[in-house]
Design a protein around this motif. Structure first.
Motif, short mmCIF file in Angstrom:
data_model
loop_
_atom_site.label_atom_id
_atom_site.label_comp_id
_atom_site.label_asym_id
_atom_site.label_seq_id
_atom_site.Cartn_x
_atom_site.Cartn_y
_atom_site.Cartn_z
N TYR A 51 -5.82 5.88 -1.81
CA TYR A 51 -4.47 4.79 -1.40
C TYR A 51 -4.56 3.72 -2.69
O TYR A 51 -5.46 2.97 -2.80
CB TYR A 51 -4.54 3.98 -0.03
CG TYR A 51 -4.86 5.04 1.09
CD1 TYR A 51 -3.75 5.31 1.73
CD2 TYR A 51 -6.03 5.53 1.59
CE1 TYR A 51 -3.71 6.24 2.73
CE2 TYR A 51 -6.22 6.28 2.55
CZ TYR A 51 -4.96 6.63 3.22
OH TYR A 51 -5.14 7.57 4.24
N ARG A 52 -3.37 3.33 -2.90
CA ARG A 52 -3.01 2.19 -3.98
C ARG A 52 -2.70 1.10 -3.40
O ARG A 52 -1.71 0.93 -2.80
CB ARG A 52 -1.92 2.57 -5.00
CG ARG A 52 -1.81 1.72 -6.22
CD ARG A 52 -0.89 2.20 -7.17
NE ARG A 52 -0.68 1.36 -8.27
CZ ARG A 52 0.23 0.28 -8.20
NH1 ARG A 52 0.89 0.03 -7.21
NH2 ARG A 52 0.39 -0.33 -9.36
N ARG A 53 -3.73 0.15 -3.25
CA ARG A 53 -3.66 -1.28 -2.46
C ARG A 53 -3.39 -2.21 -3.40
O ARG A 53 -4.00 -2.35 -4.36
CB ARG A 53 -4.71 -1.53 -1.58
CG ARG A 53 -4.74 -2.55 -0.79
CD ARG A 53 -5.87 -2.77 0.12
NE ARG A 53 -5.64 -3.46 1.36
CZ ARG A 53 -6.09 -3.54 2.41
NH1 ARG A 53 -7.35 -2.99 2.61
NH2 ARG A 53 -5.72 -4.57 3.29
N ALA A 105 -7.79 2.58 3.56
CA ALA A 105 -6.76 1.67 3.35
C ALA A 105 -6.94 0.22 4.39
O ALA A 105 -6.20 -0.54 4.17
CB ALA A 105 -5.36 1.98 3.52
N MET A 125 1.09 -1.10 -0.08
CA MET A 125 -0.02 0.06 0.14
C MET A 125 1.05 1.13 -0.06
O MET A 125 1.93 1.43 0.69
CB MET A 125 -1.05 0.00 1.28
CG MET A 125 -1.98 1.08 1.12
SD MET A 125 -3.18 1.02 2.34
CE MET A 125 -2.83 -0.63 3.19
N ASP A 126 0.44 2.18 -0.75
CA ASP A 126 1.32 3.59 -0.62
C ASP A 126 0.68 4.42 0.34
O ASP A 126 -0.41 4.15 1.16
CB ASP A 126 1.04 4.15 -1.94
CG ASP A 126 -0.09 4.72 -2.51
OD1 ASP A 126 -1.18 4.50 -1.73
OD2 ASP A 126 -0.31 5.25 -3.58
N VAL A 127 1.19 5.59 0.50
CA VAL A 127 0.70 6.84 1.56
C VAL A 127 -0.38 7.29 1.24
O VAL A 127 -0.76 8.21 1.83
CB VAL A 127 1.86 7.41 1.77
CG1 VAL A 127 2.92 6.82 2.46
CG2 VAL A 127 2.36 8.16 0.83
N GLY A 128 -0.81 6.95 -0.32
CA GLY A 128 -2.07 7.84 -0.58
C GLY A 128 -1.83 8.97 -1.38
O GLY A 128 -0.72 9.38 -1.28
N TRP A 179 -8.79 11.59 -2.04
CA TRP A 179 -7.56 11.09 -1.52
C TRP A 179 -7.73 9.80 -1.57
O TRP A 179 -8.62 9.29 -0.82
CB TRP A 179 -7.28 11.69 -0.11
CG TRP A 179 -5.87 11.00 0.44
CD1 TRP A 179 -5.77 10.00 1.12
CD2 TRP A 179 -4.83 11.63 0.44
NE1 TRP A 179 -4.39 9.84 1.59
CE2 TRP A 179 -3.79 10.89 0.86
CE3 TRP A 179 -4.27 12.85 -0.55
CZ2 TRP A 179 -2.34 11.25 1.08
CZ3 TRP A 179 -3.08 13.07 -0.21
CH2 TRP A 179 -2.26 12.38 0.08
#
Length: 168
Positions: free
Chosen positions: A95-97, A131, A79-82, A93
């Protein structure tokens, strides 16, 4: 009434449905779940393993429960920080999960030089506003497992859109 009972009995005795599978998918083989040292040490494996086992039940492969297995199964959530994305004319906003599940023959090193490198893997990606949604995570694991069985080949990496798992 007898007809209804007969149909009910047939449904009860029928073997479980399996997911659509590639002709090369190694059904009827055994697998062991390979956790990275950080997944194991942090206790994250206790969360990952039951979800992965449940998703893998319909593949036709058997969990070996010992180190003697035909294949090693890996899972790598990410997961990224968004960041801000445009959606329907608004900034949101998200998040890429990601979930990556890999399947590797047991004789092949699945973690050379300390980095996961499965023989074949599927990565599913979802953009989500929350997330921490457990239902999205379980859906992504199930989707990734189905795609792994359906698209399996001895080597390669496939990316899949996980938008179907979004819960808003």
């Amino acid at each position: 009434m007898i007809r209804y009972l007969f149909l009910l009995l047939c449904a009860f005795l029928a073997p479980p449905l399996t997911a659509q599978q590639s002709a090369e998918f190694p059904r009827q083989n055994s697998f062991v779940i390979h956790l990275t040292s950080s997944q194991f040490a942090s206790g994250y494996g206790e969360y990952l393993v039951p979800v992965l086992l449940k998703a893998f039940k319909r593949t036709g492969m058997a969990h070996a429960k010992t180190i003697k297995a035909d294949y090693a199964l890996t899972i790598e959530p990410g997961m990224d920080v968004g960041k801000w994305y445009e959606r329907d004319g608004e900034s949101v906003w998200l998040y890429r999960r990601t979930i990556t599940i890999g399947l590797t023959p047991a004789e092949q090193d699945v973690e050379p030089e300390g980095r996961l490198a499965p023989g074949f893997a599927v990565t599913t990606v979802l953009l989500t506003p929350n997330a921490d949604r457990d239902d999205e995570f379980k859906c992504l694991v199930s989707l990734t497992t189905r795609e792994l069985a359906a698209r399996y080949r001895p080597n390669g990496h496939v990316h899949v859109d996980g938008t179907g798992c979004a819960r808003e």
